[in-house]
Structure formats: structure tokens, C-alpha cells
Design an enzyme around this catalytic site. Structure first.
Site, PDB file in Angstrom:
ATOM      1  N   PRO A 140       0.842  -1.196   0.000  1.00 60.11           N
ATOM      2  CA  PRO A 140       0.000   0.000   0.000  1.00 60.11           C
ATOM      3  C   PRO A 140       0.879   1.247   0.000  1.00 60.11           C
ATOM      4  O   PRO A 140       1.726   1.423   0.884  1.00 60.11           O
ATOM      5  CB  PRO A 140      -0.789  -0.128   1.306  1.00 60.11           C
ATOM      6  CG  PRO A 140      -0.792  -1.589   1.611  1.00 60.11           C
ATOM      7  CD  PRO A 140       0.530  -2.100   1.126  1.00 60.11           C
ATOM      8  N   SER A 167       4.780   1.171  -8.144  1.00 62.53           N
ATOM      9  CA  SER A 167       5.929   0.760  -8.966  1.00 62.53           C
ATOM     10  C   SER A 167       7.272   1.075  -8.314  1.00 62.53           C
ATOM     11  O   SER A 167       8.313   0.662  -8.817  1.00 62.53           O
ATOM     12  CB  SER A 167       5.858   1.451 -10.338  1.00 62.53           C
ATOM     13  OG  SER A 167       4.703   1.068 -11.049  1.00 62.53           O
ATOM     14  N   ILE A 199      -1.663  -9.150  -4.488  1.00 64.60           N
ATOM     15  CA  ILE A 199      -0.786 -10.306  -4.680  1.00 64.60           C
ATOM     16  C   ILE A 199      -1.521 -11.440  -5.394  1.00 64.60           C
ATOM     17  O   ILE A 199      -2.427 -12.075  -4.840  1.00 64.60           O
ATOM     18  CB  ILE A 199      -0.227 -10.795  -3.326  1.00 64.60           C
ATOM     19  CG1 ILE A 199       0.439  -9.637  -2.571  1.00 64.60           C
ATOM     20  CG2 ILE A 199       0.745 -11.948  -3.563  1.00 64.60           C
ATOM     21  CD1 ILE A 199       1.507  -8.903  -3.361  1.00 64.60           C
ATOM     22  N   GLU A 215       8.815 -10.903 -17.000  1.00 60.13           N
ATOM     23  CA  GLU A 215       7.443 -10.693 -16.536  1.00 60.13           C
ATOM     24  C   GLU A 215       6.707  -9.753 -17.488  1.00 60.13           C
ATOM     25  O   GLU A 215       5.527  -9.968 -17.810  1.00 60.13           O
ATOM     26  CB  GLU A 215       7.436 -10.121 -15.117  1.00 60.13           C
ATOM     27  CG  GLU A 215       6.028  -9.912 -14.564  1.00 60.13           C
ATOM     28  CD  GLU A 215       6.020  -9.385 -13.136  1.00 60.13           C
ATOM     29  OE1 GLU A 215       4.917  -9.097 -12.633  1.00 60.13           O
ATOM     30  OE2 GLU A 215       7.100  -9.263 -12.528  1.00 60.13           O
ATOM     31  N   ARG A 239     -24.203 -11.375 -37.414  1.00 61.94           N
ATOM     32  CA  ARG A 239     -25.171 -10.335 -37.044  1.00 61.94           C
ATOM     33  C   ARG A 239     -25.607  -9.570 -38.289  1.00 61.94           C
ATOM     34  O   ARG A 239     -24.778  -9.092 -39.065  1.00 61.94           O
ATOM     35  CB  ARG A 239     -24.519  -9.377 -36.040  1.00 61.94           C
ATOM     36  CG  ARG A 239     -25.406  -8.211 -35.623  1.00 61.94           C
ATOM     37  CD  ARG A 239     -26.396  -8.620 -34.541  1.00 61.94           C
ATOM     38  NE  ARG A 239     -26.939  -7.457 -33.872  1.00 61.94           N
ATOM     39  CZ  ARG A 239     -28.077  -6.855 -34.257  1.00 61.94           C
ATOM     40  NH1 ARG A 239     -28.770  -7.313 -35.284  1.00 61.94           N
ATOM     41  NH2 ARG A 239     -28.508  -5.798 -33.591  1.00 61.94           N
ATOM     42  N   GLN A 269     -17.485  -1.889 -29.793  1.00 63.55           N
ATOM     43  CA  GLN A 269     -18.307  -0.997 -30.604  1.00 63.55           C
ATOM     44  C   GLN A 269     -18.972  -1.747 -31.769  1.00 63.55           C
ATOM     45  O   GLN A 269     -20.143  -1.533 -32.070  1.00 63.55           O
ATOM     46  CB  GLN A 269     -17.443   0.146 -31.151  1.00 63.55           C
ATOM     47  CG  GLN A 269     -18.239   1.288 -31.784  1.00 63.55           C
ATOM     48  CD  GLN A 269     -19.025   2.087 -30.754  1.00 63.55           C
ATOM     49  OE1 GLN A 269     -18.735   2.033 -29.551  1.00 63.55           O
ATOM     50  NE2 GLN A 269     -20.034   2.827 -31.213  1.00 63.55           N
ATOM     51  N   ASN A 325       2.549   1.506 -17.641  1.00 59.02           N
ATOM     52  CA  ASN A 325       3.068   1.868 -18.960  1.00 59.02           C
ATOM     53  C   ASN A 325       3.874   3.158 -18.922  1.00 59.02           C
ATOM     54  O   ASN A 325       4.764   3.374 -19.751  1.00 59.02           O
ATOM     55  CB  ASN A 325       1.921   1.967 -19.958  1.00 59.02           C
ATOM     56  CG  ASN A 325       1.474   0.600 -20.451  1.00 59.02           C
ATOM     57  OD1 ASN A 325       1.918  -0.426 -19.925  1.00 59.02           O
ATOM     58  ND2 ASN A 325       0.614   0.573 -21.444  1.00 59.02           N
TER      59      ASN A 325
END
Length: 390
Positions: A140, A144, A169, A255, A281, A349, A379
Site C-alpha cells: 500500500p 511501482s 498479490i 514478466e 449479425r 463498438q 506503462n
């Protein structure tokens, strides 16, 4: 309604990474995710974690820790097998299982930095699913910024005494062991204070919070972990004291590649669902895929997806050679998670109102995807890493 499983459309540029053994493994992984996982996703979302025996089933099929050495229970294969697992998980619409963190992150820390006794104790059990593992980094208030970790591990005789807490976690609720990032040094040494400690879940003072209620990825086991005077023997230290940050940096690139892989495969799955939907559709007397706007949108997405696939597969080639740079992995994570967000939004959409219904795989992909731009380093952090190489 579909259970979410779908095969992606063939790439415009054929992939050249895989051989017959890889494809045989893919068949096994595909059957596992489509038969054992996909039909139970709603159940996992309700209980906020997968069933414990799913780990044992995956282990029995040889789907866990495949890249680990055979002497420690793995198959000793290359990381393309990990790529295949992540891709098949995404194609099946599975955002619940936390296999890759267990097999490709925690196991790698133990294999790369642990001693023989630590490897022998944990890796075979991880490969069979007997032991579920987590890595406890985030706290907390730290996000990063790993150097701001406040969980402490103070050496008292032959034991470390751990105090602190972790949040967000993955695999935390079911874990039998957590790899915990702790501050072991004193003073203002920054990253030189960090160490990694193996902490068994049955240690006195180690407790788990309830699974956290998330916007998406609701079936994935995610919780808080608490450490109150938890004592572990100093033999549980991974590597050397004060080397935690260096070890973390070494594995974080992989990772981030895992996030990039699941985003790429997720985008391919979302696109394939949407192509099929636009064929089925009808509006104004014809399939919506016959309208120029739909065709152009699909063409734009297809091009973006395939260009990202070419970059990702090249990164994997470098990963296998051991030459993948931190900046390239950061770029893959940032670009592909952004691309997935754009693609899945366009797909919703094109589905119209049905794209907002959770019975449709595209709606689940829409809400599950958002976290990819946050975890494994936001990012914004990825852009910072890329900029440092300029």
C-alpha cells in the site's frame, strides 16, 4: 452462448517460432483450458479464485514449471512453452488462473538464484501443483517504486523476523509459499536494502486477507498478505542479502514479456470473436461485416495486430538467445497492452449493445484487459525505461 474459447485467425505473416513438439504441447494446453477452465470461469468469478485442485490437474499434465530443469521436476524446455501456455489461456478467455506467475516468475527466481536445497524443496512441488506460490512485491503506497518498500526483515540470531504487508498479490489467497520482498538493511541505502525471503504460508503471524474485489479479472486469486513478527530461518534467504533489487530487475523483463504475450493473444482472440460476430449479425438486411465502415475497422485492427505480433515474436527470438534488452521488453509490454485496449474497444463498438453484455466474451475481455497497462510496472514506467536507453 460461447464459453469463450476460440482459435485466432492465421497471421498475415506466418509465424516461425514453433516446431512439432511445441505444437503437441499446445494441443495439451488447449484441451486443458477449454475443458477444465473455460466452463468454470463464472464459478471462479463468484468465489474470486480458481479451485485448488485445478493446480493439481495442471501439474499432472506437465503444464507447470515446464522450463525448470528435469532434476527439479520440470521438463527442461525453452520459454516458447511458456509462451504457448499464456497464448492458450488468452484464447480460452481465461483471466482467472495464475499459472504463469507461479511457473515463470517465482520458479525462475528460485532456479536462478536459489541454492540446491531451496530448489529441491520447492521446484518439484511447484511442478506437480502440490505447492502454489506467489511473489509479494507491491505494498500500500509503494506501487511501482520498489525502493520504497517498508516491509522489514530483521535478523535475530538464526532467524529473520518479518513485519509489514503486501497488496494486489496474485495467487496470494491459495498460496502455500510467498516470495517476499523485504527491507533487510538499515540506513539510507535505497535498493541495496532489499532482499528476497521465502515465506511458507503456515508460518505463525502470516495471514491473508479476503480476495480483493476487482473491476475485471474477477476470478483471479488476488489478496493482501500480512506479516506480524513472522519468523523464518536465515536459510530462507534467496541469494544474498541486499541483492533483491538486482534479482528483481533481472526477472522483471520476462514478466513484462508475459504481459505482452497475453495482450497479443487477447487481442487476436477478441478480433476473431468480432470477425465471426460481424458475419453472423445482420442489420438492414445484410451482415454488418458487409458495411464498408466495418470492413475498414477490421482491416485497421488486423494490420495493427499483425505488426505487433511480428515485434513480439522477434522479442521472443532474442529472449531465447539471451539478448533481449530491458528497453525492448518494456516497449513490448507498453505497446501491446495499449494496442489490446484500442482493439478490444473497437470490438465492443462493432458488437453494439451485445458488446456490453457479460455473456459475450468480448465484454469480459474489455474489463479484464484494463489491468495490463498497470501491473508489471505501469506503462508510464515502461516509457521511462525506454527513454533511458536513448
Amino acid at each position: 452462448m460461447s464459453d469463450g474459447a476460440i482459435r485466432p485467425l492465421a497471421n498475415m505473416l506466418p509465424r516461425k517460432l514453433f516446431n512439432a513438439d511445441h505444437e503437441a504441447f499446445r494441443d495439451t494446453a488447449r484441451r486443458f483450458f477449454t475443458t477444465e477452465v473455460a466452463p468454470n470461469l463464472e464459478k471462479y468469478e463468484e468465489q474470486q479464485h480458481v479451485d485448488r485442485d485445478l493446480w493439481n490437474k495442471a501439474g499432472a499434465l506437465g503444464l507447470l514449471c515446464t522450463t525448470m530443469p528435469e532434476e527439479y521436476g520440470g521438463s527442461g524446455v525453452d520459454r516458447l512453452y511458456s509462451m504457448i501456455m499464456v497464448e492458450e489461456q488468452a484464447y480460452a478467455g481465461d483471466s482467472a488462473s495464475g499459472f504463469s506467475l507461479h511457473s515463470d516468475i517465482v520458479a525462475n527466481y528460485i532456479n536462478n538464484f536459489g541454492n540446491h536445497e531451496q530448489k529441491l524443496k520447492w521446484l518439484p512441488k511447484m511442478a506437480t501443483g502440490e505447492a502454489v506460490t506467489a511473489i509479494a512485491m507491491t505494498e500500500p503506497g509503494t506501487g511501482s517504486d520498489l525502493q520504497a518498500v517498508r516491509t522489514t526483515a530483521v535478523l535475530d540470531g538464526d532467524e529473520y523476523v518479518i513485519n509489514g504487508s503486501k497488496i494486489f498479490i496474485t495467487n496470494g489467497y491459495l498460496c502455500d509459499m510467498a516470495m517476499v520482498v523485504c527491507k533487510t538493511g538499515s540506513g539510507d541505502k535505497g535498493s541495496a536494502n532489499l532482499s528476497l525471503l521465502i515465506v511458507e504460508a503456515d508460518r505463525a503471524g502470516f495471514s491473508k486477507g479476503k480476495p480483493l474485489k476487482k473491476v475485471g479479472m474477477k476470478g483471479q486469486d488476488t489478496c493482501e498478505l500480512f506479516f506480524e513478527n513472522v519468523r523464518v530461518p536465515k536459510e530462507n534467504l534467496l541469494g544474498m542479502e541486499g541483492m533483491g533489487f538486482i534479482m528483481l530487475m533481472k526477472e522483471l523483463a520476462w514478466e513484462r514479456m508475459l504481459v505482452a504475450i497475453i495482450c497479443q493473444a487477447g487481442a487476436e482472440a477478441a478480433f476473431a470473436h468480432t470477425v465471426q460476430y460481424t458475419k453472423d449479425r445482420k442489420a438492414f438486411g445484410k451482415p454488418i461485416g458487409a458495411f464498408q465502415n466495418t470492413r475498414f475497422k477490421l482491416a485497421e485492427m488486423r494490420t495493427e495486430i499483425d505488426i505487433c505480433r511480428a515485434y513480439l515474436d522477434r522479442c521472443m527470438e532474442l529472449q531465447l538467445e539471451g539478448t533481449l534488452g530491458i528497453d525492448a521488453a518494456a516497449a513490448a509490454k507498453y505497446k501491446l497492452s495499449d494496442m489490446f485496449s484500442v482493439v478490444v474497444d473497437e470490438c465492443v463498438q462493432l458488437h453494439g449493445g451485445y458488446g456490453f453484455m457479460l455473456e459475450y466474451p468480448i465484454a469480459r475481455a474489455y474489463i479484464d484487459n484494463r489491468a495490463n497497462r498497470i501491473y508489471a510496472g505501469t506503462n508510464e514506467i515502461m516509457k521511462e525505461l525506454i527513454s533511458r536507453s536513448l
